[in-house]
Design an enzyme around this catalytic site. Sequence first.
Site, PDB file in Angstrom:
ATOM      1  N   HIS A  69       0.735  -1.430   0.051  1.00 52.61           N
ATOM      2  CA  HIS A  69      -0.016   0.008  -0.051  1.00 52.61           C
ATOM      3  C   HIS A  69       0.708   1.498   0.067  1.00 52.61           C
ATOM      4  O   HIS A  69       0.693   2.099  -0.884  1.00 52.61           O
ATOM      5  CB  HIS A  69      -0.932   0.050   1.237  1.00 52.61           C
ATOM      6  CG  HIS A  69      -1.894  -0.927   1.006  1.00 52.61           C
ATOM      7  ND1 HIS A  69      -2.708  -1.583   2.074  1.00 52.61           N
ATOM      8  CD2 HIS A  69      -2.414  -1.764   0.122  1.00 52.61           C
ATOM      9  CE1 HIS A  69      -3.586  -2.399   1.746  1.00 52.61           C
ATOM     10  NE2 HIS A  69      -3.308  -2.676   0.507  1.00 52.61           N
ATOM     11  N   ASP A 120      -1.487   2.432   7.283  1.00 57.91           N
ATOM     12  CA  ASP A 120      -0.414   1.697   7.102  1.00 57.91           C
ATOM     13  C   ASP A 120       1.109   2.093   7.223  1.00 57.91           C
ATOM     14  O   ASP A 120       1.767   1.259   7.617  1.00 57.91           O
ATOM     15  CB  ASP A 120      -0.333   1.048   5.360  1.00 57.91           C
ATOM     16  CG  ASP A 120      -1.527  -0.053   5.193  1.00 57.91           C
ATOM     17  OD1 ASP A 120      -1.448  -1.017   6.145  1.00 57.91           O
ATOM     18  OD2 ASP A 120      -2.237   0.289   4.174  1.00 57.91           O
TER      19      ASP A 120
END
Length: 359
Positions: free
Chosen positions: A198, A294
Amino acid sequence: MKIAVIGAGNGGQALSAVLAMRGHDVSLYNRSQKRISPLLLERKIRVEGESEGKAKLRYVGTDMKKAIEGAEAIMVVVPAFAHAKIAEKLAECIGEGQIVVLNPGRTGGALEFDKIFRAKGVREKAVIAEAQTFVFASRISGPGMVRIFRIKNAVPISVLPSKDNESVFPIISEIMPEFTLAKNVLYTSFNNIGAVFHPGAILMNAGWIETKHGDFQFYLEGISPSVARVLEALDKERCEVTEKLGVEAMGAKEWLDYAYDVKGEDLYAAIHSNEGYRGIMAPISIENRYIMEDVPMSLVPMSCFGRELGVDTRVMDSIISIAGAVMGRDFWKEGRNLVSLGVDEMSVEELTRYVEEGT
């Protein structure tokens, strides 16, 4: 089973609907009413894609106590930056023997819940488990409607401590047959593949995302050969940290085969062989969970452990620092670290004993 789902985003709505379609009695809680307003009247969700059907939920609302009352399992499906607040709120109403499953924990989610529950004096009441990733690739496609692009073949999960895995797993696997037992929560936390796929891909596509407002396929168009090479370098560092913790590391390419049955000579080829990624569009803004979750809740704790263990994480550190510059945030300060997870005074051996034996 009676199950409560905490969080009504892409994942929470998909999970609550599928669990209801599988015959469970499901409640859906969300912190704000805005996202669940289309569901409040009829409590119905329509599912399309790999799984199809209509689901009727028992309860949809913003009252956590009402949502979890009598539930055998509480499935937490919120971004990891909300875990601490959810843990504090759950601590006020958690019942004896209820199983809390983080879907997923990202890096250190179970440890964070454990620390907060202990501080609140409710740790002995609850069982805490952590999944390595979320079981679906899914998106909300309209009011009261979700699309499931792909259901993963298997998702590792572990209880904290893992000595309770065998006794708890029959219940967990009844909820989600896709769950498989992992050695411990260090395995689920550090084999966190979202941390690889990500943030780096978002940053290297920042111009395209801001210009096209996400109008391209994130994995199949956003991950070019050069982007994939950066992700491979990041994955190599993650695996080194994982192995230093005495945990078997699953590489990103290996994970794609495990979760989706796809192969490739390198990460780029494997990603582009995955039909489960077809149709998943990029975020419309770089201010989304691929960065806001993330980076501080996956990469920062990985880097902190790496520094403690003598692992060179220069690619990981660069992504964290660039993400902070892009967003105007100090993710190093905001993110999870050894102190916030309550493990700063533990050796690797002591940490392993804690996550496996609880001592």
